[in-house]
Design an enzyme around this catalytic site. Structure first.
Site, mmCIF file in Angstrom:
data_model
loop_
_atom_site.group_PDB
_atom_site.id
_atom_site.type_symbol
_atom_site.label_atom_id
_atom_site.label_comp_id
_atom_site.label_asym_id
_atom_site.label_seq_id
_atom_site.Cartn_x
_atom_site.Cartn_y
_atom_site.Cartn_z
ATOM 1 N N TYR A 55 -11.118 80.736 88.288
ATOM 2 C CA TYR A 55 -12.576 80.904 88.291
ATOM 3 C C TYR A 55 -13.135 81.712 87.122
ATOM 4 C CZ TYR A 55 -10.990 85.115 90.778
ATOM 5 O OH TYR A 55 -10.335 86.261 91.152
ATOM 6 N N HIS A 64 -8.255 89.586 92.471
ATOM 7 C CA HIS A 64 -8.824 90.228 93.657
ATOM 8 C C HIS A 64 -7.718 90.943 94.434
ATOM 9 C CE1 HIS A 64 -10.705 90.895 97.523
ATOM 10 N NE2 HIS A 64 -9.872 90.061 98.107
ATOM 11 N N ARG A 105 -13.019 94.320 87.009
ATOM 12 C CA ARG A 105 -11.735 94.160 87.680
ATOM 13 C C ARG A 105 -10.801 93.385 86.750
ATOM 14 N NH1 ARG A 105 -12.133 89.961 92.021
ATOM 15 N NH2 ARG A 105 -10.833 88.768 90.584
#
Lengths: 325, 342
Positions: free
Chosen positions: B256, B247, B243
């Site tokens: 993160y 998100h 990805r």
């Protein structure tokens, strides 16, 4: 006409539905080889085969989720979750998928399935096997929730549920499965969904109930009759949609009402009935509408069930209280 | 891991597709990337609700969906717009859904694609039921479901895999392992070395494939679909991809994960290797690239226009699709809502 109990009436309805429509499948744990833990689906697998009367692995979310896919794909699944206390793993599928697909697809897809759930206490079963949590289903927009209490209603409502284009939760009162027998027509018939049944006419007080508590409520009406109190008994049969017109007509006439259910009181469906009725006929009321319910406790184990379940005398006492004012 | 086309555009196994088909699918991937970047841009302008980017996953979605027959069921999630579009889901409805309009969930009658699942993991069991219905009704079609690595931790993944294997239903489980479930890395999602190996426990084949390799994804999916159609049962495919974006537009990946990791994955871009493959065969030019990008942008703008010009739903429409026939209490509520409040 054949004399049938509730379990036999449901079996007869499933038999007719499987015979009439190839899209109907029965799917659940142990529904095939053993005919279900309550023998409600007895003999159906032999007659219609394992592809249509399907023994499922033990997974309630999977049963409802796969049933959802079957229904969207053109089948008419009748799902069985063995006990209400085991239905909660399927709750996500019911609330997030089954009840929503028509709305989230603007009618493009729908899930015409029936979820049969045996419910209620009074049979001395193990923990988690006696629950009566209908309100967690009545609170979900997009579902219909039915609770038959007689063999005649059980068959007619189940066939109506199977014909219905929307998902129906169909609750079966365990302790009445074999407690009531009556003549049930052998042919296909349906009862309207959303119509209560006036089980007994009366003038002084309206007793409103559903499912297994119809028995204690009838007994309470007998006790009251001995005191020359004429109680009307209404069996809702359908919680969603609720037949408010029948309730308002009755309570408007008697001016007094008691709502009786086995489920815990707080946020129970009785609260919904009381609120809806008083909105329509507050000024006909001679007394507050009372509730006789299970307590807000965990359902007790076998030896203490009688401390929990509403009894005829508790119901009669509440009815007398409404007559005091 | 199954691989056919390397990041430098070389074949390490025979291509399952003729070059002209590869060229058509490259064009679809360019379209998907254009759509995806537009989605993020529109969200930043406030014209779309939260948007979930699939940049980096174009080969996984386009390559797998390209193997489907038009009547095959697709049950996908919110990050699978390219796969849904490939299976016929109208572009303007994908946008409409993201603007916050339920009509985006209502594809035409001939499009066998469910509106995307927003909850994680609950939809995989639906593919099992759809496949079962197809088989019982004597239809030749099968079902495919798309989900991410995070969804494999949900209980419904287990139930779907188990039911599908036990009942031998004609369906394909297509996992896009994109490395991240919001902030949780794949290594902390499951102790399994691969997602594909989970299939062993259920008694079905599991295939791990380079998810950025259009040709490998196509080959794996085609084989799984053939198995399903031959009544040989379900297959789990793990497409290993990444990805590239956050998100959703509500997320900041800098919190993160290291940007260097994302940069590494950019070197394995699913489009670039196909471009090199086509260029080698004189099937790609810079002019054609400009042409297909412009055509994509134009078609996407048209679809956005259609979505934004939809007449807004009224106060009665909130009720209109709750049941086939509205029960009395909802008709009353509908009338109450339509009466307005002055």
């Amino acid at each position: 006409m054949t004399v049938r109990n509730i379990a036999q009436a449901i079996n007869d309805a499933l038999d007719l539905a499987l015979g009439k429509d190839e899209a109907v499948v029965v799917f659940g744990e142990d529904v095939g080889r053993t005919g279900g833990v309550f023998r409600v689906t007895d003999g159906l697998r032999e007659q219609y085969g394992a592809e249509r009367v399907i023994d499922s692995p033990v997974a309630e979310s999977g049963i409802v989720g796969v049933g959802f896919g079957m229904a969207v794909g053109g089948l008419r699944p009748v799902l069985e979750l063995q006990f209400m206390g085991f239905s909660y793993p399927a709750y996500d599928q019911i609330i997030n998928h089954v009840a929503r697909i028509r709305n989230r697809s603007r009618h493009r897809f729908s899930a015409p399935l029936v979820i049969r759930i045996p419910y209620g206490g009074g049979i001395g079963a193990a923990e988690h096997h006696s629950e009566s949590m209908e309100a967690i289903y009545t609170h979900i927009p997009g579902l219909k929730v039915l609770v038959p209490s007689t063999p005649y209603d059980a068959k007619g409502l189940l066939l109506a549920a199977i014909e219905d284009p929307d998902p129906v939760v169909y609750l079966e009162p365990i302790r009445l499965y074999r407690a009531v027998k009556e003549d049930v027509p052998d042919e296909w018939y349906t009862l309207p969904i959303g119509a209560a049944r006036v089980e007994r006419e009366g003038d002084d007080v309206t007793l409103i109930t559903w499912g297994a508590m119809t028995k204690e409520t009838r007994q309470a009406a007998d006790l009251l009759a001995d005191e020359d109190i004429s109680a009307e008994v209404i069996d809702l049969r359908s919680l969603v949609p609720l037949d408010l017109e029948t309730l308002v007509e009755s309570v408007g006439r008697t001016g007094r009402a008691v709502v009786i259910h086995e489920a815990p009181r707080t946020s129970g469906f009785g609260g919904e009935v009381v609120a809806s009725v008083q909105e329509e006929c507050l000024f006909s009321l001679a007394s507050p509408i009372l509730r006789v319910t299970g307590w807000d406790t965990v359902f007790p184990l076998k030896r203490s069930e009688h401390h929990y379940l509403p009894s005829a005398s508790r119901i009669a006492a509440a009815a007398r209280r409404t007559l005091e004012s | 891991m199954l691989a056919i086309l390397t990041p430098s555009g070389n074949l390490v196994a025979p291509s399952p597709l003729e070059p002209d088909v590869v060229r058509r699918l490259y064009r679809a991937m360019v379209f998907a990337r254009t759509y995806d970047r537009k989605g993020t841009a529109l969200q930043k302008q406030g014209r779309l609700a939260t948007y979930a980017s699939f940049e980096g996953q174009e080969a996984a979605q386009v390559g797998s969906a390209a193997a489907l027959e038009p009547e095959d069921w697709m049950v996908a999630s919110y990050r699978d717009a390219a796969a849904m579009w490939m299976q016929g889901y109208p572009l303007e409805l994908l946008f409409a859904g993201r603007t916050g309009d339920e009509r985006g969930g209502s594809p035409p009658a001939h499009v066998p694609v469910l509106p995307p699942s927003i909850t994680v993991g609950g939809h995989m069991v639906h593919a099992v039921g759809l496949a079962w219905a197809a088989r019982l009704r004597g239809e030749r079609r099968v079902a495919i479901t798309y989900f991410g690595d995070g969804a494999t931790s949900e209980g419904d993944f287990h139930e779907a895999m188990n039911f599908a294997a036990v009942f031998n239903t004609p369906c394909v489980f297509f996992c896009q392992n994109n490395g991240w479930a919001i902030s949780l890395p794949r290594e902390e999602q499951t102790k399994s070395e691969t997602i594909a190996q989970k299939a062993i426990a259920y008694g079905m084949p599991g295939v791990q494939v380079d998810g950025n390799d259009l040709l490998a994804v196509y080959a794996a999916t085609e084989e799984a679909l053939a198995r399903a159609r031959a009544n040989e049962g379900p297959t789990l495919i793990e497409a290993v991809t990444y990805r590239i974006g956050p998100h959703t537009t509500a997320d900041d990946p800098a919190r993160y994960r290291a940007g260097t990791l994302t940069d590494e994955w950019r070197q394995r871009d699913p489009l670039e290797r196909v471009r090199l493959f086509l260029s080698e065969r004189e099937l790609w030019t810079a002019e054609w690239q400009e042409e297909i990008e412009a055509a994509a942008a134009s078609e996407i703008d048209r679809a956005i226009g259609l979505a934004e010009e939809m007449v807004p739903l009224g106060p009665g429409d909130v009720f209109a699709s709750m049941y086939a026939d509205l029960p009395r209490h909802l008709r009353l509520q509908q009338a109450e809502n339509m009466a307005g409040w002055g």
